[in-house]
Design a protein around this motif. Structure first.
Motif, PDB file in Angstrom:
ATOM      1  N   THR A  89       0.856  -1.195   0.000  1.00 36.79           N
ATOM      2  CA  THR A  89       0.000   0.000   0.000  1.00 36.79           C
ATOM      3  C   THR A  89       0.891   1.244   0.000  1.00 36.79           C
ATOM      4  N   GLY A  90       0.263   2.368  -0.311  1.00 37.85           N
ATOM      5  CA  GLY A  90       0.985   3.638  -0.262  1.00 37.85           C
ATOM      6  C   GLY A  90       1.392   3.990   1.160  1.00 37.85           C
ATOM      7  N   TYR A  91       0.520   3.692   2.088  1.00 38.28           N
ATOM      8  CA  TYR A  91       0.830   3.946   3.503  1.00 38.28           C
ATOM      9  C   TYR A  91       2.119   3.211   3.884  1.00 38.28           C
ATOM     10  N   ASN A 145       5.344   4.728   2.192  1.00 36.20           N
ATOM     11  CA  ASN A 145       5.871   5.925   2.864  1.00 36.20           C
ATOM     12  C   ASN A 145       6.535   5.572   4.185  1.00 36.20           C
ATOM     13  N   HIS A 200      -0.035  14.125   3.365  1.00 38.46           N
ATOM     14  CA  HIS A 200      -0.859  12.974   3.732  1.00 38.46           C
ATOM     15  C   HIS A 200      -0.404  12.388   5.078  1.00 38.46           C
ATOM     16  N   SER A 248       0.100   9.499   6.054  1.00 43.25           N
ATOM     17  CA  SER A 248       1.103   8.426   6.019  1.00 43.25           C
ATOM     18  C   SER A 248       2.521   8.993   6.025  1.00 43.25           C
ATOM     19  N   ASP A 292       3.580  15.738  -0.603  1.00 47.68           N
ATOM     20  CA  ASP A 292       2.614  15.274  -1.601  1.00 47.68           C
ATOM     21  C   ASP A 292       2.942  16.015  -2.893  1.00 47.68           C
ATOM     22  N   ASP A 307       5.436  12.181  -3.060  1.00 53.73           N
ATOM     23  CA  ASP A 307       4.334  11.214  -3.014  1.00 53.73           C
ATOM     24  C   ASP A 307       3.330  11.613  -4.096  1.00 53.73           C
ATOM     25  N   ALA A 360       0.642  10.101  -5.263  1.00 49.40           N
ATOM     26  CA  ALA A 360      -0.576   9.278  -5.224  1.00 49.40           C
ATOM     27  C   ALA A 360      -1.664   9.805  -6.162  1.00 49.40           C
ATOM     28  N   HIS A 361      -1.778  11.144  -6.245  1.00 46.39           N
ATOM     29  CA  HIS A 361      -2.876  11.718  -7.039  1.00 46.39           C
ATOM     30  C   HIS A 361      -2.432  12.244  -8.395  1.00 46.39           C
ATOM     31  N   THR A 402       1.048   5.601  -5.872  1.00 45.12           N
ATOM     32  CA  THR A 402       0.181   4.509  -5.447  1.00 45.12           C
ATOM     33  C   THR A 402      -0.546   3.918  -6.651  1.00 45.12           C
ATOM     34  N   LYS A 448      -5.328   4.182  -6.928  1.00 45.56           N
ATOM     35  CA  LYS A 448      -6.101   5.361  -7.312  1.00 45.56           C
ATOM     36  C   LYS A 448      -6.287   5.336  -8.832  1.00 45.56           C
TER      37      LYS A 448
HETATM   38  C1  LIG Z   1      -3.985   7.495  -0.740  1.00 39.38           C
HETATM   39  C2  LIG Z   1      -2.693   8.111  -0.367  1.00 39.38           C
HETATM   40  C3  LIG Z   1      -1.693   7.367   0.247  1.00 39.38           C
HETATM   41  C4  LIG Z   1      -1.927   5.965   0.723  1.00 39.38           C
HETATM   42  O1  LIG Z   1      -1.981   5.080  -0.320  1.00 39.38           O
HETATM   43  P1  LIG Z   1      -2.724   3.682  -0.111  1.00 39.38           P
HETATM   44  O2  LIG Z   1      -2.231   2.845  -1.218  1.00 39.38           O
HETATM   45  O3  LIG Z   1      -4.168   3.989  -0.180  1.00 39.38           O
HETATM   46  O4  LIG Z   1      -2.298   3.188   1.235  1.00 39.38           O
HETATM   47  C5  LIG Z   1      -0.461   7.949   0.462  1.00 39.38           C
HETATM   48  N1  LIG Z   1      -0.246   9.224   0.107  1.00 39.38           N
HETATM   49  C6  LIG Z   1      -1.211  10.002  -0.448  1.00 39.38           C
HETATM   50  C7  LIG Z   1      -0.897  11.414  -0.798  1.00 39.38           C
HETATM   51  C8  LIG Z   1      -2.461   9.463  -0.682  1.00 39.38           C
HETATM   52  O5  LIG Z   1      -3.413  10.218  -1.200  1.00 39.38           O
END
Ligand SMILES: *Cc1c(COP(=O)(O)O)cnc(C)c1O
Length: 384
Positions: A107-109, A112, A133, A135, A175, A204, A206-207, A235, A238
């Protein structure tokens, strides 16, 4: 007081402040039209920006992955859980983001947590944007490095911290696209400071991954930035529509993570069928540019239709379009009135966002139609 009575009292207090969180029950696949608690809605809640989470070709790839690899990885990566599907995906991800190597996390959590605590410890320092975030914050705390936060996007505040730090190793973490505001970090400015003060930058994305940049290669591609000071993380649950995360960078970085990232080492590898599915997702991300075109048009449409009204969208060029409300109860009430009209938009409240900035977080997806966005804006313009 017993523990349980104490917990119940704390929960009641949260309820009074409009802060108690509850879950809705999603009964359909994740897409723009959903069934929730027995009712049909148009949802503006997901991070499935490209509309891939329920794509039938990816479902087929997952089935093929099961036939080939079975359902469980059965072991951690360092024992015997690292399958050829994981390995191929890492190679493809590294090539996709134009980095020498990549490492998959569950996972992303966990990515990180793993990276920050593998790279820093006592005597080091982590510098973090205030709106990062959770995490990334948790990762910094677990690392035992000095944890310094700077005001959102404030390069001068960061420089003041870097100028006086006695830390041996300095890691700036941010982020790329802020998850509750939708704005993009000042990456070029952050990298200039990293060069000046001998720091590195963990981004990070993720988005941004899959959403920004040509072929969805992410925020660095979007900004035209390539630097050896960057440690890239994104990640896969998403825009990629599946699950998981990866870190990309030099061979030395990745090998170090394999030795020291505890959230990589002490956990069962994700099912290889997911890696197999993600290989198919990566092809769709790269080839189906129309999904990003559609997203950009939906974002423009939302902004245009609300322009000149009393509703205020925060400045964002990404699919995360927050509508500022202010009070917790007001945000909840607005979200409830939209839901009564078949429109799901989550209210985001403290502590996820600063006090007094409760908001509706509108997330757009390539799976939305223009008519669906018009239904949402019409609700706002009719004062819901
Ligand atoms: C969603 C998110 C995460 C966590 O990712 P997961 O795969 O859902 O655990 C980490 N950083 C950011 C910025 C996120 O939006």
């Amino acid at each position: 007081m017993s523990l349980h009575a104490e917990l119940a009292a704390e929960l009641a207090a949260r309820e009074d402040q409009g802060l108690r969180r509850t879950r809705r029950l999603l009964e359909s696949p994740q897409r723009a039209q959903v069934t929730v608690d027995g009712r049909d809605y148009i949802a503006f809640c997901s991070n499935d920006y490209l509309g891939l989470a329920a794509d039938s070709r990816l479902a087929q790839a997952a089935k093929a992955g099961i036939d080939r690899y079975g359902v469980g990885a059965g072991a951690s990566h360092l024992i015997l859980g690292h399958s050829s599907a994981h390995h191929k995906l890492e190679t493809a991800l590294a090539a996709f983001v134009r980095q020498p190597r990549a490492l998959l996390f569950s996972t992303g959590y966990m990515a990180n947590m793993g990276v920050v605590s593998a790279l820093t410890g006592r005597g080091d320092a982590v510098f973090a944007d205030r709106l990062n975030h959770a995490s990334l914050n948790d990762a910094a705390l677990v690392s035992r490095a000095a944890f310094k936060r700077y005001a959102h996007g404030d390069l001068e505040a960061l420089e003041r911290l870097l100028r006086v730090t006695p830390a041996r190793r300095r890691l700036v973490i941010t982020d790329a696209v802020f998850s509750m505001d939708g704005d993009i970090a000042p990456v070029a400015g952050l990298l200039q400071l990293c060069a000046r003060y001998d720091a590195h930058l963990l981004i990070d994305d993720a988005h941004g991954f899959g959403v920004l940049g040509a072929q969805g290669r992410g925020t660095l591609a979007y900004l035209g930035i390539d630097s050896e000071r960057v440690i890239y993380m994104a990640t896969l649950g998403k825009a990629a529509g599946v699950a998981g995360a990866f870190v990309a960078g030099s061979a030395a970085l990745i090998d170090t993570l394999i030795q020291h990232a505890r959230t990589y080492i002490y956990t069962t590898a994700t099912p290889p069928l997911l890696a197999h599915t993600l290989l198919a997702s990566l092809v769709l991300i790269e080839e189906e540019e129309w999904r990003r075109d559609r997203l950009r048009k939906l974002i423009d449409q939302l902004k245009q239709q609300l322009a000149g009204s009393t509703w205020r969208l925060l400045p964002s060029e990404t699919p995360i379009q927050p509508l500022l409300v202010g009070g917790n109860a007001d945000a909840l009430a607005l979200s409830a009135r939209l839901a009564a009209q078949g429109l799901l938009v989550p209210a985001i409240r403290p502590p996820t966002v600063p006090q007094g900035t409760a908001r509706l977080r509108i997330s757009l997806s390539a799976d939305h139609s223009f008519a669906e966005v018009t239904r949402l804006t019409a609700a706002f313009l009719n004062r819901v």
